[in-house]
Design an enzyme around this catalytic site. Sequence first.
Site, PDB file in Angstrom:
ATOM      1  N   VAL A   1      -6.584   8.104   2.559  1.00 26.34           N
ATOM      2  CA  VAL A   1      -6.231   6.605   0.947  1.00 26.34           C
ATOM      3  C   VAL A   1      -5.634   7.987   0.798  1.00 26.34           C
ATOM      4  O   VAL A   1      -5.335   8.366   0.815  1.00 26.34           O
ATOM      5  CB  VAL A   1      -7.532   5.972   0.747  1.00 26.34           C
ATOM      6  CG1 VAL A   1      -8.705   5.858   1.838  1.00 26.34           C
ATOM      7  CG2 VAL A   1      -8.537   7.452  -0.259  1.00 26.34           C
ATOM      8  N   SER A   2      -4.671   6.716   0.509  1.00 27.90           N
ATOM      9  CA  SER A   2      -3.612   7.444  -0.241  1.00 27.90           C
ATOM     10  C   SER A   2      -3.405   7.399  -1.685  1.00 27.90           C
ATOM     11  O   SER A   2      -2.742   8.754  -2.165  1.00 27.90           O
ATOM     12  CB  SER A   2      -2.557   5.996  -0.489  1.00 27.90           C
ATOM     13  OG  SER A   2      -2.087   5.410   0.864  1.00 27.90           O
ATOM     14  N   THR A   3      -4.236   6.956  -2.065  1.00 26.82           N
ATOM     15  CA  THR A   3      -4.884   7.366  -3.996  1.00 26.82           C
ATOM     16  C   THR A   3      -6.238   7.675  -4.355  1.00 26.82           C
ATOM     17  O   THR A   3      -7.218   7.321  -3.694  1.00 26.82           O
ATOM     18  CB  THR A   3      -4.043   6.423  -4.873  1.00 26.82           C
ATOM     19  OG1 THR A   3      -4.685   5.328  -5.325  1.00 26.82           O
ATOM     20  CG2 THR A   3      -2.593   6.462  -4.219  1.00 26.82           C
TER      21      THR A   3
ATOM     22  N   GLN B   1      -8.615   5.123  -4.961  1.00 29.99           N
ATOM     23  CA  GLN B   1      -9.116   3.943  -3.359  1.00 29.99           C
ATOM     24  C   GLN B   1     -10.794   4.232  -3.077  1.00 29.99           C
ATOM     25  O   GLN B   1     -10.599   5.987  -3.257  1.00 29.99           O
ATOM     26  CB  GLN B   1      -7.566   3.998  -2.492  1.00 29.99           C
ATOM     27  CG  GLN B   1      -6.798   3.144  -2.528  1.00 29.99           C
ATOM     28  CD  GLN B   1      -6.087   3.507  -1.125  1.00 29.99           C
ATOM     29  OE1 GLN B   1      -5.031   3.890  -1.522  1.00 29.99           O
ATOM     30  NE2 GLN B   1      -5.805   1.912  -0.460  1.00 29.99           N
TER      31      GLN B   1
END
Length: 199
Positions: free
Chosen positions: A11-13, A16
């Site tokens: 996931v990007s961050t 999340q």
Amino acid sequence: MLENAIGYARVSTRGQSLDSQVDALVGAGAVRVFQEYASGATQARARWKECLDYLQPGNVLLVADLTRLGRSTADLADIVTVLGQRGIGFRSLAEPWLDTTSAHGKLIFDMFASLAEYERSRLSERTKAGLAAAKARGRLGGRPRAITAGKLETALQLRSEGKTLKETAERISVSVSSLTRALSATSAAGSAKSASRAA
């Protein structure tokens, strides 16, 4: 279920959750799942590198969906091609048509890779056409210079009057970093000329 399956979840961050991806990968047979919090815009990701180093011939890399691995068709094709060359299979749970452990999946991937190569070729052609058109109009490719000779002259005058770098940069509408580089280059050129005369 797949034997020797290794999962990769991303996931990007950190805000999340990876839970749904991990659950799906473990449910599909992954004996280990590498979990990453990083943008998919680059392959320079720590856990992704660990995953690649860990994979061995005969393993199958599992991802929940293709977007977890990369953002462009070309990048995805390159990754799966390299895995195949190392004797590592690939399977995306959300895209069952992309399963290089089956003859049908390999055929589909070959088509997928061909489309990626076509995409790269078209991008290259468009770039060359754009540069040729710019050249025909008397413009060269690349980024325009931030500081023109006129701006540099003004900057030197303002600095001689005691203006700060920030004030000078604002007056000639450039960033402080661009101004600093330009002034440093001018100073270095001046020093080189002085040394040449002295010699």
